[in-house]
Scaffold this motif. Structure first.
Motif, mmCIF file in Angstrom:
data_model
loop_
_atom_site.group_PDB
_atom_site.id
_atom_site.type_symbol
_atom_site.label_atom_id
_atom_site.label_comp_id
_atom_site.label_asym_id
_atom_site.label_seq_id
_atom_site.Cartn_x
_atom_site.Cartn_y
_atom_site.Cartn_z
ATOM 1 N N GLY A 269 0.390 -1.027 -0.201
ATOM 2 C CA GLY A 269 0.260 -0.286 -0.269
ATOM 3 C C GLY A 269 0.696 1.494 -0.312
ATOM 4 N N ARG B 21 0.704 -7.773 3.503
ATOM 5 C CA ARG B 21 -0.274 -7.018 3.226
ATOM 6 C C ARG B 21 0.069 -6.051 4.035
ATOM 7 N NH1 ARG B 21 -3.579 -7.876 -0.459
ATOM 8 N NH2 ARG B 21 -3.737 -10.490 -1.817
ATOM 9 N N LYS C 205 -0.484 -2.223 5.631
ATOM 10 C CA LYS C 205 -0.237 -1.142 5.435
ATOM 11 C C LYS C 205 0.043 0.196 6.300
ATOM 12 C CE LYS C 205 -2.490 -2.879 1.687
ATOM 13 N NZ LYS C 205 -2.063 -4.428 1.642
ATOM 14 N N ASP D 178 -6.396 -11.375 5.402
ATOM 15 C CA ASP D 178 -5.920 -10.133 3.927
ATOM 16 C C ASP D 178 -7.092 -9.019 4.499
ATOM 17 O OD1 ASP D 178 -4.661 -11.564 2.473
ATOM 18 O OD2 ASP D 178 -6.557 -12.264 1.063
ATOM 19 N N THR E 163 -6.706 -3.994 4.218
ATOM 20 C CA THR E 163 -5.640 -2.928 4.231
ATOM 21 C C THR E 163 -6.842 -2.137 5.395
ATOM 22 O OG1 THR E 163 -6.466 -1.420 2.483
ATOM 23 C CG2 THR E 163 -8.423 -2.283 3.243
ATOM 24 N N HIS F 149 -10.033 -0.860 9.661
ATOM 25 C CA HIS F 149 -9.309 -1.756 9.423
ATOM 26 C C HIS F 149 -9.870 -2.816 8.330
ATOM 27 C CE1 HIS F 149 -7.389 -5.756 11.241
ATOM 28 N NE2 HIS F 149 -6.687 -5.273 9.733
ATOM 29 N N ALA G 196 -9.664 -3.505 -1.862
ATOM 30 C CA ALA G 196 -9.325 -2.517 -1.729
ATOM 31 C C ALA G 196 -10.292 -1.270 -1.522
ATOM 32 C CB ALA G 196 -8.157 -3.059 -3.012
ATOM 33 N N THR H 60 -12.678 -6.543 -4.289
ATOM 34 C CA THR H 60 -11.997 -7.182 -3.308
ATOM 35 C C THR H 60 -11.413 -9.015 -4.736
ATOM 36 O OG1 THR H 60 -14.206 -8.804 -3.671
ATOM 37 C CG2 THR H 60 -13.929 -6.718 -1.535
ATOM 38 N N THR I 294 -4.909 -5.539 -4.172
ATOM 39 C CA THR I 294 -3.614 -4.723 -2.307
ATOM 40 C C THR I 294 -4.180 -3.488 -2.324
ATOM 41 O OG1 THR I 294 -1.867 -4.867 -1.776
ATOM 42 C CG2 THR I 294 -1.850 -4.533 -3.864
ATOM 43 N N TYR I 295 -4.994 -2.496 -2.979
ATOM 44 C CA TYR I 295 -4.438 -1.428 -3.052
ATOM 45 C C TYR I 295 -5.332 -0.430 -3.909
ATOM 46 C CZ TYR I 295 -3.469 2.933 0.383
ATOM 47 O OH TYR I 295 -3.385 4.410 0.558
#
Ligand code: GAL
Length: 370
Positions: free
Chosen positions: A46, A108, A110, A212, A214, A225, A264, A276, A320-321
């Motif tokens: 991220g 993952r 962030k 998983d 972000t 979160h 994300a 996702t 991921t982001y």
């Protein structure tokens, strides 16, 4: 002759790398060299923008294992194309029994900046060494400078002893009647029971599973979160405390039994959009998309936002982001290479809007900021 050929080739390489830098070109799926000419090693990552610099945090992957042998890496850039390797931001530990002992699974990561405490807060998915994916915890680390070093604070499961929003007396009474042994997986009755909180109840005491993930900061400074919980069947969105280091206990569930990973998220003109993946491990699958008028929902599912070759498997990647830059957004995903993890590649594509909905169109190359 050989010397001349070498000279011409060298000149061409210099010119081509110069033009890539000068034009700010992003080429998804290709080797992405850092300032030392080495492929960037920051997977499942991220981006944090702090002052005028972007910091890219991600998993350091080794050549032969996806276990964490190094930790979380950090790269810095002012143009999102040329990245300076800032080294290891959070290092795994050599202390036996440490939560983040070398050989754990740390994924993952962030980082968000807390304007009040002036601390950089890192959250990540953590699996304790030697236990596969059983622990299902999140971990938290903190630093005074964006590139670290980050100090590991703690890891645990989420929101132990707390019911999600919407679980009032009536819902809890229904939940009381459910007997886990009655349900066969993937039947409509089982899905309904998951929706009604079968696994939330199972993990109520120990805390909810957290894989998983972000982080997202809203316009009002509140942070959240977002993580795969309940055996990766249901996403949870949990509010963070003012210092961004703990959950407040307020959380909601998205798409129960929907099997979503790799969340994300971004917010555009008041609407929250989340992309996702499904759950197929390192193998790519079709992206999913959701929207909501509030972070607390209701979340509505939309069709796959990807367009172009391999759109049905997210171009071979997994989200991921999503990085906002001005009024644009960049969709970031990983093309995993489980047999040679450090060779995993990055997909960065601009998000476009079609009929008011985000889409992600494949481009062999494109220029950031244009
Ligand atoms: C994926 C997940 C990755 C990693 C992998 C392990 O589904 O998104 O972060 O955990 O599974 O198989």
């Amino acid at each position: 002759m050989k010397k001349l050929l070498f000279f011409v080739c060298s000149c061409l390489m210099v010119v081509s790398s110069f033009s890539q830098q000068a034009t700010h070109t992003i080429r998804s799926g290709e080797i992405w060299p850092d300032d030392q000419g080495i492929h960037i090693n920051a997977h499942g990552g991220g981006i944090l923008k702090y002052n005028d610099t972007y910091y890219w945090f991600g998993e350091h992957k080794s050549d032969h294992t996806s276990d964490a042998l190094v930790g979380v890496t950090c790269y810095a850039s002012t143009d999102l194309v040329n990245w300076r390797n800032c080294g290891v931001a959070l290092s795994v530990s050599d202390e036996r029994g440490s939560d983040i002992e070398r050989g754990c699974i740390l994924e993952r990561p962030k980082v968000i900046y807390n304007k009040v405490t002036k601390k950089f807060c890192m959250w990540f998915h953590l699996e304790l060494k030697g236990r596969g994916y059983d622990a299902a915890r999140y971990g938290v680390a903190v630093a005074n400078r964006p590139e670290g070093p980050y100090k590991f604070l703690y890891s645990q499961r989420a929101n132990a002893g707390t019911w999600p929003i919407g679980f009032g007396q009536q819902e809890l009474a229904v939940l009381d009647t459910l007997d886990a042994s009655h349900f066969q997986e993937w039947t409509p009755a089982w899905r309904k029971a998951i929706d009604e909180g079968l696994l939330v109840r199972r993990d109520f005491g120990t805390g909810q599973m957290s894989r998983d993930m972000t982080l997202f900061i809203d316009d009002d400074g509140k942070a959240y979160h977002i993580f795969s919980s309940e055996e990766n069947l249901t996403l949870h969105i949990a509010e963070l405390t003012g210092d961004y280091l703990h959950h407040t206990g307020r959380y909601t569930r998205v798409a129960p039994a929907g099997h979503n990973e790799a969340p994300a998220i971004f917010k555009h003109e008041g609407t929250y959009w989340m992309i996702t993946s499904g759950c197929t491990g390192w193998a790519p699958n079709e992206a999913r998309m959701f929207s909501a008028p509030s972070i607390w929902g209701p979340w509505t599912q939309h069709p796959n936002p990807c367009r172009g070759p391999k759109a049905e498997i997210t171009f071979g990647g997994q989200s991921t982001y999503i990085l906002p830059i001005g009024d644009q957004y960049i969709f970031m995903a990983d093309i995993w290479r489980p047999r040679h993890p450090s060779d995993a590649r990055y997909i960065w594509l601009p998000i476009e809007f079609e009929d008011g909905k985000p889409i992600v169109r494949w481009r062999d190359e494109w220029e950031v900021g244009k």
